[in-house]
Design a protein around this motif. Sequence first.
Motif, mmCIF file in Angstrom:
data_model
loop_
_atom_site.group_PDB
_atom_site.id
_atom_site.type_symbol
_atom_site.label_atom_id
_atom_site.label_comp_id
_atom_site.label_asym_id
_atom_site.label_seq_id
_atom_site.Cartn_x
_atom_site.Cartn_y
_atom_site.Cartn_z
ATOM 1 N N GLU A 1 9.160 -8.015 8.771
ATOM 2 C CA GLU A 1 10.631 -7.645 9.213
ATOM 3 C C GLU A 1 11.477 -8.981 9.384
ATOM 4 O OE1 GLU A 1 13.578 -4.947 12.260
ATOM 5 O OE2 GLU A 1 11.307 -5.079 12.353
ATOM 6 N N ASP A 2 11.175 -9.612 10.335
ATOM 7 C CA ASP A 2 11.844 -11.027 10.470
ATOM 8 C C ASP A 2 10.941 -12.276 11.152
ATOM 9 O OD1 ASP A 2 11.346 -10.724 13.418
ATOM 10 O OD2 ASP A 2 13.267 -9.375 13.436
ATOM 11 N N PHE B 1 -4.533 -15.055 9.619
ATOM 12 C CA PHE B 1 -4.054 -15.126 8.125
ATOM 13 C C PHE B 1 -3.679 -16.379 7.491
ATOM 14 C CE2 PHE B 1 -0.068 -14.459 5.483
ATOM 15 C CZ PHE B 1 -0.958 -13.612 4.556
ATOM 16 N N LYS B 2 -3.927 -16.763 6.511
ATOM 17 C CA LYS B 2 -3.839 -18.027 5.829
ATOM 18 C C LYS B 2 -2.980 -18.127 4.775
ATOM 19 C CE LYS B 2 -6.402 -19.942 9.109
ATOM 20 N NZ LYS B 2 -5.504 -20.746 10.304
ATOM 21 N N GLY B 3 -2.339 -16.838 4.291
ATOM 22 C CA GLY B 3 -1.512 -16.572 3.110
ATOM 23 C C GLY B 3 0.040 -17.196 3.316
ATOM 24 N N LEU B 4 0.767 -16.786 2.705
ATOM 25 C CA LEU B 4 2.285 -16.916 2.814
ATOM 26 C C LEU B 4 3.126 -15.740 3.149
ATOM 27 C CD1 LEU B 4 2.789 -18.801 -0.685
ATOM 28 C CD2 LEU B 4 2.418 -19.798 1.696
ATOM 29 N N TYR B 5 4.340 -15.831 3.684
ATOM 30 C CA TYR B 5 4.853 -14.592 4.025
ATOM 31 C C TYR B 5 6.275 -14.470 3.290
ATOM 32 C CZ TYR B 5 2.323 -15.312 8.437
ATOM 33 O OH TYR B 5 1.273 -15.414 9.350
ATOM 34 N N HIS B 6 6.963 -13.410 3.490
ATOM 35 C CA HIS B 6 8.119 -12.979 2.935
ATOM 36 C C HIS B 6 8.923 -12.117 3.901
ATOM 37 C CE1 HIS B 6 11.031 -12.515 -0.520
ATOM 38 N NE2 HIS B 6 11.382 -11.470 0.127
ATOM 39 N N VAL B 7 10.036 -12.663 4.409
ATOM 40 C CA VAL B 7 10.881 -12.038 5.404
ATOM 41 C C VAL B 7 11.998 -11.195 4.593
ATOM 42 C CG1 VAL B 7 12.583 -12.745 7.415
ATOM 43 C CG2 VAL B 7 10.533 -13.972 7.094
ATOM 44 N N LEU B 8 11.893 -10.076 4.991
ATOM 45 C CA LEU B 8 12.732 -9.107 4.477
ATOM 46 C C LEU B 8 14.270 -9.152 5.061
ATOM 47 C CD1 LEU B 8 10.741 -5.656 4.130
ATOM 48 C CD2 LEU B 8 11.318 -7.207 2.268
ATOM 49 N N GLY B 9 14.257 -9.596 6.539
ATOM 50 C CA GLY B 9 15.625 -9.636 7.185
ATOM 51 C C GLY B 9 16.101 -8.571 7.775
ATOM 52 N N GLY B 10 14.895 -7.373 7.889
ATOM 53 C CA GLY B 10 15.429 -6.365 8.382
ATOM 54 C C GLY B 10 14.656 -5.027 7.788
ATOM 55 N N ILE C 1 18.174 -5.672 2.419
ATOM 56 C CA ILE C 1 16.786 -6.192 2.556
ATOM 57 C C ILE C 1 16.471 -7.294 1.344
ATOM 58 C CG2 ILE C 1 16.049 -4.703 4.321
ATOM 59 C CD1 ILE C 1 13.982 -3.437 1.888
ATOM 60 N N ASN C 2 15.482 -8.357 1.594
ATOM 61 C CA ASN C 2 15.371 -9.178 0.691
ATOM 62 C C ASN C 2 14.025 -8.755 -0.168
ATOM 63 O OD1 ASN C 2 17.194 -11.174 1.766
ATOM 64 N ND2 ASN C 2 15.854 -11.499 3.293
ATOM 65 N N TYR C 3 14.338 -7.938 -0.960
ATOM 66 C CA TYR C 3 13.054 -7.264 -1.635
ATOM 67 C C TYR C 3 13.311 -7.860 -3.274
ATOM 68 C CZ TYR C 3 15.618 -3.637 -4.318
ATOM 69 O OH TYR C 3 16.553 -3.124 -5.224
ATOM 70 N N LEU C 4 14.476 -8.242 -3.838
ATOM 71 C CA LEU C 4 14.457 -8.734 -5.241
ATOM 72 C C LEU C 4 14.010 -9.910 -5.217
ATOM 73 C CD1 LEU C 4 18.311 -7.516 -6.010
ATOM 74 C CD2 LEU C 4 16.020 -6.346 -6.908
ATOM 75 N N SER C 5 14.241 -10.886 -4.168
ATOM 76 C CA SER C 5 13.336 -12.117 -4.313
ATOM 77 C C SER C 5 11.738 -12.189 -4.133
ATOM 78 C CB SER C 5 13.999 -13.212 -3.164
ATOM 79 O OG SER C 5 13.684 -12.426 -1.842
ATOM 80 N N LEU C 6 11.332 -10.987 -3.554
ATOM 81 C CA LEU C 6 9.909 -10.645 -3.373
ATOM 82 C C LEU C 6 9.368 -10.463 -4.806
ATOM 83 C CD1 LEU C 6 7.326 -10.322 -1.968
ATOM 84 C CD2 LEU C 6 7.961 -8.035 -1.097
ATOM 85 N N GLU C 7 10.006 -9.527 -5.675
ATOM 86 C CA GLU C 7 9.741 -9.285 -6.856
ATOM 87 C C GLU C 7 9.679 -10.429 -7.801
ATOM 88 O OE1 GLU C 7 12.395 -6.119 -8.632
ATOM 89 O OE2 GLU C 7 11.697 -4.512 -7.208
ATOM 90 N N THR C 8 10.589 -11.282 -7.654
ATOM 91 C CA THR C 8 10.797 -12.567 -8.310
ATOM 92 C C THR C 8 9.524 -13.565 -7.971
ATOM 93 O OG1 THR C 8 13.063 -12.549 -8.338
ATOM 94 C CG2 THR C 8 11.939 -14.620 -8.781
ATOM 95 N N ARG C 9 9.171 -13.443 -6.708
ATOM 96 C CA ARG C 9 7.649 -14.292 -6.522
ATOM 97 C C ARG C 9 6.690 -13.906 -6.922
ATOM 98 N NH1 ARG C 9 7.431 -15.170 0.070
ATOM 99 N NH2 ARG C 9 5.869 -16.561 -0.922
#
Length: 205
Positions: A88-89, A102-111, A124-132
């Motif tokens: 979430e944040d 955990f040794k991977g990467l993260y993605h913060v949705l911002g809510g 929420i930041n889901y479109l940039s997650l799809e791009t990743r």
Amino acid sequence: MKEFPSRLIEQTVEELSRFPGIGKRTALRLSLWLLKQEIQTCDSIGNAIIKLRRETQYCKKCHNISDKELCEICANPSRDEHQICVVEDCRDIIAIENTSQFKGLYHVLGGIINPMEGMGPSDINYLSLETRIKETNTKEIIFALPPTIEGDTTCFFLYKKLKQFKTNITTIARGISIGNEIEYTDEITLGRSISNRIPYSEKSK
């Protein structure tokens, strides 16, 4: 609190009481404490707040709070880029990092999706997650969102959006009590939840 000994104290109390959880009485105690400190100490506190607001950036890759374009985690070549943990944040990142599980990467949705608070899917930041996922060789997406109705709704929404990529989607184990926030969970329980994560499916919601 009706009267203050000076206008400067009143103004400082008003500003400090803007902080969440800080009432007028606590703000007054802080103001009086500041008056007893060396000027250099007050300057240091003030400058730190100014620099925080003016110089803090958000990682262009994961949206974590950062000093540079890429946060330290995304810039670390030793992290497993095939795993992305969705949170979430940034407070949740701090909590998970403290477990050392955990040794991977993260993605913060911002809510998370919460119509009662005016938070919809577009907030929420889901479109940039799809791009990743499209642009990298992501093998696993881990949902580490609060075990609440809003958190589950967000997980289900993301699952519907991401299942097209044929990426393994998991969620942290339910060692965390329903209704609890990730950041307040003890490190042992949170660490075990990360290690013992389970596949996410439509039945998980």
